[in-house]
Motif scaffolding. Structure first.
Motif, mmCIF file in Angstrom:
data_model
loop_
_atom_site.group_PDB
_atom_site.id
_atom_site.type_symbol
_atom_site.label_atom_id
_atom_site.label_comp_id
_atom_site.label_asym_id
_atom_site.label_seq_id
_atom_site.Cartn_x
_atom_site.Cartn_y
_atom_site.Cartn_z
ATOM 1 N N ASP A 49 -59.353 26.606 -6.864
ATOM 2 C CA ASP A 49 -59.429 26.532 -5.400
ATOM 3 C C ASP A 49 -60.519 25.571 -4.966
ATOM 4 N N ARG A 50 -60.172 24.652 -4.056
ATOM 5 C CA ARG A 50 -61.205 23.766 -3.512
ATOM 6 C C ARG A 50 -61.712 24.319 -2.174
ATOM 7 N N ALA A 51 -61.696 25.644 -2.027
ATOM 8 C CA ALA A 51 -62.215 26.305 -0.820
ATOM 9 C C ALA A 51 -62.480 27.749 -1.182
ATOM 10 N N ASP A 52 -63.466 28.351 -0.569
ATOM 11 C CA ASP A 52 -63.761 29.760 -0.819
ATOM 12 C C ASP A 52 -63.345 30.583 0.397
ATOM 13 N N SER A 53 -63.097 31.875 0.157
ATOM 14 C CA SER A 53 -62.758 32.760 1.271
ATOM 15 C C SER A 53 -63.863 33.753 1.583
ATOM 16 N N PHE A 54 -64.857 33.849 0.703
ATOM 17 C CA PHE A 54 -66.014 34.745 0.913
ATOM 18 C C PHE A 54 -65.583 36.186 1.203
ATOM 19 N N ASP A 55 -64.567 36.667 0.499
ATOM 20 C CA ASP A 55 -64.059 37.993 0.848
ATOM 21 C C ASP A 55 -63.950 38.925 -0.344
ATOM 22 N N GLY A 56 -64.440 38.478 -1.506
ATOM 23 C CA GLY A 56 -64.385 39.353 -2.674
ATOM 24 C C GLY A 56 -63.040 39.371 -3.367
ATOM 25 N N ILE A 57 -62.055 38.680 -2.782
ATOM 26 C CA ILE A 57 -60.719 38.688 -3.396
ATOM 27 C C ILE A 57 -60.467 37.399 -4.160
ATOM 28 N N GLY A 58 -60.968 36.285 -3.596
ATOM 29 C CA GLY A 58 -60.727 34.996 -4.236
ATOM 30 C C GLY A 58 -60.361 33.946 -3.218
ATOM 31 N N GLY A 59 -60.243 32.709 -3.688
ATOM 32 C CA GLY A 59 -59.904 31.596 -2.793
ATOM 33 C C GLY A 59 -58.502 31.744 -2.238
ATOM 34 N N PRO A 60 -58.181 30.980 -1.197
ATOM 35 C CA PRO A 60 -56.864 31.100 -0.555
ATOM 36 C C PRO A 60 -55.695 30.845 -1.505
ATOM 37 N N LEU A 61 -55.812 29.805 -2.335
ATOM 38 C CA LEU A 61 -54.716 29.478 -3.245
ATOM 39 C C LEU A 61 -54.512 30.595 -4.266
ATOM 40 N N PHE A 62 -55.625 31.211 -4.687
ATOM 41 C CA PHE A 62 -55.561 32.317 -5.655
ATOM 42 C C PHE A 62 -54.695 33.455 -5.112
ATOM 43 N N LYS A 63 -54.927 33.811 -3.875
ATOM 44 C CA LYS A 63 -54.144 34.910 -3.277
ATOM 45 C C LYS A 63 -52.670 34.529 -3.182
ATOM 46 N N ASP A 64 -52.439 33.266 -2.829
ATOM 47 C CA ASP A 64 -51.054 32.794 -2.719
ATOM 48 C C ASP A 64 -50.344 32.895 -4.070
ATOM 49 N N VAL A 65 -51.040 32.454 -5.128
ATOM 50 C CA VAL A 65 -50.431 32.459 -6.460
ATOM 51 C C VAL A 65 -50.184 33.894 -6.924
ATOM 52 N N CYS A 66 -51.184 34.760 -6.700
ATOM 53 C CA CYS A 66 -51.013 36.170 -7.097
ATOM 54 C C CYS A 66 -49.798 36.785 -6.416
ATOM 55 N N THR A 67 -49.630 36.473 -5.129
ATOM 56 C CA THR A 67 -48.485 37.007 -4.392
ATOM 57 C C THR A 67 -47.176 36.469 -4.965
ATOM 58 N N ALA A 68 -47.191 35.180 -5.294
ATOM 59 C CA ALA A 68 -45.954 34.542 -5.778
ATOM 60 C C ALA A 68 -45.476 35.166 -7.088
ATOM 61 N N ILE A 69 -46.413 35.592 -7.952
ATOM 62 C CA ILE A 69 -45.991 36.106 -9.270
ATOM 63 C C ILE A 69 -45.917 37.625 -9.312
ATOM 64 N N LEU A 70 -46.006 38.250 -8.143
ATOM 65 C CA LEU A 70 -46.044 39.712 -8.047
ATOM 66 C C LEU A 70 -44.875 40.375 -8.776
ATOM 67 N N HIS A 71 -43.691 39.739 -8.695
ATOM 68 C CA HIS A 71 -42.512 40.388 -9.275
ATOM 69 C C HIS A 71 -42.101 39.797 -10.613
ATOM 70 N N ASN A 72 -42.980 38.973 -11.195
ATOM 71 C CA ASN A 72 -42.674 38.463 -12.539
ATOM 72 C C ASN A 72 -42.736 39.615 -13.550
ATOM 73 N N GLN A 73 -41.826 39.547 -14.528
ATOM 74 C CA GLN A 73 -41.758 40.614 -15.547
ATOM 75 C C GLN A 73 -43.039 40.689 -16.359
ATOM 76 N N ASN A 74 -43.495 39.503 -16.823
ATOM 77 C CA ASN A 74 -44.719 39.529 -17.628
ATOM 78 C C ASN A 74 -45.937 39.603 -16.721
ATOM 79 N N ARG A 75 -46.977 40.257 -17.192
ATOM 80 C CA ARG A 75 -48.187 40.391 -16.388
ATOM 81 C C ARG A 75 -49.183 39.335 -16.832
ATOM 82 N N SER A 76 -49.136 38.168 -16.164
ATOM 83 C CA SER A 76 -50.092 37.115 -16.515
ATOM 84 C C SER A 76 -51.475 37.545 -16.068
#
Lengths: 344, 396
Positions: free
Chosen positions: B322-349
C-alpha cells in the motif's frame, strides 16, 4: 392546492411548453416556500424580465430546498444546484460550455445565465467562488436574495446580519446583545470588482427590480443584483407584511436602492424626502426589537445608515462630475433599456 | 493509424492526450506536481490548437463545480489536481457521480498534509475511492496517455466520472519513450463532441431539466440504489472499451496485470509506478528458484474482485503493498480491498500488508524482497505477527 409535476413528466411536457405552461411563471406553483416568503416574487420578477431562454444555478438554501424536492421540481427552466459554495462556479462552467459549443456550431440558441444565492451562499461561503467567477468575466447575472441570516437552517448569523440582531448563534444575553458586528456591505464589494453592472434592489418596487434586470442583461459579462428579502419566519412578522417590511427598509434608508455601472458611475434610484427613523423598521421585527432598549446600539445603527447614505450620494455626485469630464451623458448611461429600444 | 515514439514526461503525455481529445472545457487550478500539465495544455489553448475554453478557477472546489456545470450543460470536460487539491474537491466528487456526469479528472498522485509533502503517494486517491468515480491507475507515461484516451469513452458510456491516476514526479516529471497516436485515431476513437452525448443536457432549453434536486428520506435510497446498480455495470463497460482500444492500438489491457503468477506461491500486489520495481524483485527471486509473482491493479474502482480472486486462488501468501496508510489498525486501503476480494477463495492465503513509498520515498527492489521474505516466513510459521500491517523503509 398547487399542482405537482414529476421531473420526468416535466421534461416531456416542456416540449409543448407554450400550450401546457401557458401563463405559468418560471418558478411554477408547487414549491414549498413559506407563506409570505419574498423569494418567489424575486425569482419570478428576475426571470420574467429576461426575454430569452435562461439556465439557472442556485446555491444551497431556502430557494433550493423548496423548489427541487425529488421527484418534483418547480423549475420551468433548466436548473442546476451543486452545493452551498458553488452557484457562481457552476453557472460559470455552464456558460463556458455554452461558449465552446456555440463556437463549434452545436448550439444556435441565444441563452442567458442566472445564479441565485441567499446571503449565506453569497456573502459568506460562496463569496470566494462568486468573486472569482466575476473576475473571470463569465457572462451571467448573479442575484442575491438577502434575508440577513441562515434562514434555511433555522436563523443563524451571516455576515449580512445587522448589528444587534438576534440569531441562534448570536443570542441576546447578559454579556452580548445579539450580533456584535455591523453587516458586510457586499454590494459595495461587488462594485469594487469593476464589473459592468451592480445594483441593490427591493422586491416591493418590482418595476425597479425588473428594470434593473433588463438593464443588467444589456451588458455582456458579469452582473450582480443584491435584493433585500424580508424573512417572515425568522424576522418574525406576519406573512402579509413582507412587502411592507421591504418598503420600510427603503424608506428608512436602511436598504438604499441604487445601481453602479462599471464600478465607476453611481445612481441612487429612490431618495426618500422624509426618511423614517430606523426605530420604525426595527420595531416591526421581533428578531431585532430588543435593541430599542439600548439607545447606544440604535444610535450606532442610525450612524451606519447615515454614513453609508452620504457616501452613496457623494459617489453619485462624483460620478456625475466624472461623466461630464469624460463627455459621457450620465442620464443616458442609466436609461431604461426599453426606452432605448423605443428610440431605435 | 500511424504512431510515433517521442520522449515525454507523464505530464507532457497527458497534455498531448488532452490536446488530441480536444475537450470542450478544462477547469484549471495549479498544484504540484500537476501544475505543469495544465501549463503545457494552456499553450495549446493559447496557440489555438484546441477549441477548449480554459476556466482558470480560484480553487479545486470550484474547479469541480465548474466541471459539473459544464458537463451538465453537455460539454466534454476535464480537470486535474493532486494531493490536498483532491481533498479540497472531494465534496464535489460525490456530486459529480451522483448526477451521473461524464467528467475526467487527472490525479497526479501526491501525499496529504501534515507534514506537507508535494511528492507521491496514494493518500489523495484513497479519498476518492468511495466517491462513485471510476478509478484507473497508470504505471508510466504510456499508460497515463492510454488511460486518458480510454477514460473519455468509459465515462460517456457508463455515465460516471473517471479519475486517471499517475504518480507525482515519478511519472509526471520523468522522461520516457511514449508511443503517440496520430490525432485522427484519437479523435475517431473518442468520437465528436456535442451536447447530446448526455441524455438531458442543461443547454437543451426546449426540454428544461432539474439537476441537483434535494431528496428526502423517501427517495434518497432509491437514488443511491440506482447509482449502485449502474456502477456494477462499469466492469462490462470498461472491458468493452479496453477491447475497442486493443483493436486500434494492438495493446491489450485488463483490470489487473499479472506477472509470473501462473505457478506462484507468493504474490505481491501494488499499483502505479512501483510495479516495475516489484517485477524486478520477482525476477531476482525467480532466479533464486523461488515461486513468486506480482499483480498490478489497473482498474481500482470498481474493484476487480473476480479477477483478483481468480488470480490469487492458489497463492499461499500475499503481500499487499500500500502506498497509503489508513491509521485504523486494519491495514492500508488496498489491503482491505484484497482481503475482501479473496474472502470466498477455497484456500486460505496468508495476507500481510506493507506500507511503502509515503511522501515520495524511493522504493528499492530489496525492500519488496524483504516483504516477500516476511510473508513466506509468516506463512510457514517461522515468524509471527502482532499486526496485519507493517511499514517498510522505516529508519531504526
Amino acid at each position: 392546492m398547487a399542482k405537482k409535476v414529476t421531473i420526468q413528466v416535466l421534461a416531456d411536457l416542456a416540449q409543448e411548453r407554450d400550450e401546457k405552461f401557458h401563463g405559468h411563471n418560471p418558478l411554477a406553483p408547487g414549491h414549498r416556500m413559506c407563506i409570505g416568503c419574498g423569494i418567489p416574487p424575486i425569482v419570478n420578477e428576475v426571470l420574467l424580465a429576461i426575454d430569452k431562454p435562461t439556465v439557472v444555478s442556485t446555491a444551497t438554501g431556502c430557494l433550493e430546498v423548496t423548489t427541487g424536492v425529488y421527484p418534483y421540481t418547480a423549475w420551468n427552466t433548466p436548473w442546476i444546484h451543486v452545493n452551498f459554495q458553488s452557484a457562481a462556479a457552476a453557472i460559470g462552467g455552464v456558460e463556458a460550455a455554452y461558449k465552446v459549443l456555440k463556437k463549434k456550431g452545436l448550439i444556435n440558441e441565444d441563452i442567458a445565465f442566472v445564479a441565485f444565492g441567499g446571503d449565506g451562499g453569497t456573502y459568506d461561503i460562496g463569496f470566494q467562488s462568486l468573486s472569482a467567477a466575476v473576475e473571470r468575466g463569465h457572462d451571467f447575472l448573479y442575484v442575491c436574495y438577502n434575508n440577513e441570516g441562515y434562514q434555511n437552517t433555522g436563523y443563524q448569523k451571516s455576515s449580512a446580519t445587522p448589528i444587534g440582531a438576534y440569531t441562534k448563534t448570536t443570542p441576546v444575553g447578559k454579556e452580548k446583545i445579539g450580533k456584535q458586528e455591523p453587516r458586510k456591505d457586499l454590494t459595495m464589494i461587488m462594485a469594487a470588482h469593476g464589473i459592468p453592472y451592480v445594483a441593490q434592489a427591493s422586491p416591493h418596487i418590482y418595476r425597479d427590480l425588473t428594470r434593473k434586470v433588463k438593464k443588467a442583461m444589456t451588458f455582456k459579462g458579469p452582473k450582480f443584483i443584491n435584493t433585500l428579502q424580508p424573512c417572515t419566519l425568522s424576522w418574525r412578522f406576519a406573512p402579509e407584511d413582507t412587502m411592507r417590511l421591504a418598503k420600510l427598509a427603503v424608506e428608512t434608508r436602511y436598504w438604499p436602492v441604487y445601481e453602479v455601472i462599471n464600478g465607476k458611475y453611481w445612481k441612487v434610484n429612490v431618495k426618500p424626502k422624509r426618511p423614517k427613523p430606523i426605530e420604525e423598521y426595527i420595531e416591526a421585527q421581533p428578531r431585532w426589537r430588543h435593541v430599542l432598549k439600548y439607545p447606544e446600539i440604535v444610535a450606532q445603527i442610525q450612524k451606519e445608515i447615515d454614513d453609508k447614505w452620504n457616501h452613496l450620494l457623494a459617489l453619485e455626485e462624483m460620478s456625475k462630475a466624472l461623466a461630464e469630464k469624460e463627455g459621457i451623458d450620465y442620464e443616458a448611461l442609466f436609461a431604461n433599456p426599453e426606452d432605448k429600444k423605443g428610440e431605435e | 493509424m500511424s504512431t510515433k515514439v517521442i520522449a515525454l514526461t507523464g505530464n507532457q503525455a497527458a497534455a498531448e492526450a488532452m490536446r488530441q481529445i480536444n475537450f470542450d472545457v478544462a477547469a484549471v487550478y495549479p498544484i504540484s506536481p500537476q501544475t505543469e500539465l495544465m501549463g503545457f495544455f494552456a499553450e495549446y489553448v493559447a496557440n489555438g490548437e484546441v477549441d477548449t475554453d480554459m476556466v482558470a478557477v480560484e480553487g479545486e472546489h470550484s474547479a469541480m463545480a465548474a466541471c459539473i456545470g459544464a458537463a451538465a450543460a453537455g460539454a466534454r470536460v476535464i480537470t486535474a489536481s493532486a494531493g490536498p487539491g483532491i481533498a479540497y474537491m472531494v465534496e464535489n466528487l460525490y456530486i459529480a457521480s451522483g448526477m451521473r456526469l461524464p467528467i475526467v479528472l487527472i490525479d497526479v498522485n501526491r501525499a496529504l498534509s501534515a507534514p506537507l509533502s508535494i511528492h507521491c503517494d496514494h493518500g489523495d486517491s484513497m479519498l476518492t475511492r468511495d466517491s462513485g468515480w471510476i478509478s484507473l491507475f497508470s504505471e508510466n507515461a504510456q499508460e497515463a496517455y492510454h488511460n486518458l484516451i480510454m477514460s473519455v469513452k468509459i465515462a460517456e458510456k457508463a455515465m460516471f466520472p473517471v479519475i486517471v491516476n499517475y504518480d507525482g514526479y515519478i511519472v509526471s516529471h520523468s522522461i520516457e519513450n511514449v508511443e503517440i497516436f496520430d490525432d485522427e485515431t484519437v479523435r475517431e476513437f473518442v468520437g465528436p463532441s456535442g451536447i447530446h452525448r448526455i441524455p438531458y443536457p442543461l443547454l437543451d432549453v426546449s426540454k428544461p431539466v432539474t439537476y441537483g434536486a434535494t431528496a428526502q428520506p423517501d427517495y434518497y435510497t432509491e437514488c443511491k440504489y440506482q447509482q449502485h446498480v449502474d456502477f456494477l455495470k462499469v466492469y462490462d463497460i470498461v472491458r468493452e472499451v479496453f477491447n475497442e482500444f486493443e483493436s486500434i492500438s494492438g495493446k491489450r489491457y485488463d483490470f489487473i496485470e499479472e506477472y509470473m503468477t501462473e505457478d506462484a506461491e507468493y504474490i505481491g500486489i501494488s499499483m502505479g509506478s512501483s510495479f516495475g520495481t516489484l517485477k524486478d524483485a520477482v525476477n531476482t527471486l525467480r532466479a533464486q528458484g523461488r515461486k513468486v509473482g506480482a499483480i498490478k491493479i489497473r482498474l481500482y474502482r470498481p474493484f476487480p474482485v473476480k479477477e483478483l480472486a481468480q488470480a490469487l486462488s492458489k497463492a499461499k501468501g500475499i503481500a499487499v503493498l500500500d502506498r497509503a496508510d489508513s491509521f485504523d489498525g486494519i491495514g492500508g486501503p488496498l489491503f482491505k480491498d484484497v482481503c475482501t476480494a479473496i474472502l470466498h477463495n477455497q484456500n486460505r492465503s496468508l495476507v500481510h500488508n506493507f506500507i511503502y513509498g509515503l511522501g515520495g520515498r524511493e522504493i528499492h527492489e530489496e525492500e519488496f524482497i524483504k516483504a516477500f521474505d516476511r510473508v513466506e516466513r509468516l506463512e510457514k510459521g517461522v515468524e509471527t505477527r502482532d499486526n496485519l500491517v507493517e511499514y517498510l523503509q522505516v529508519r531504526a
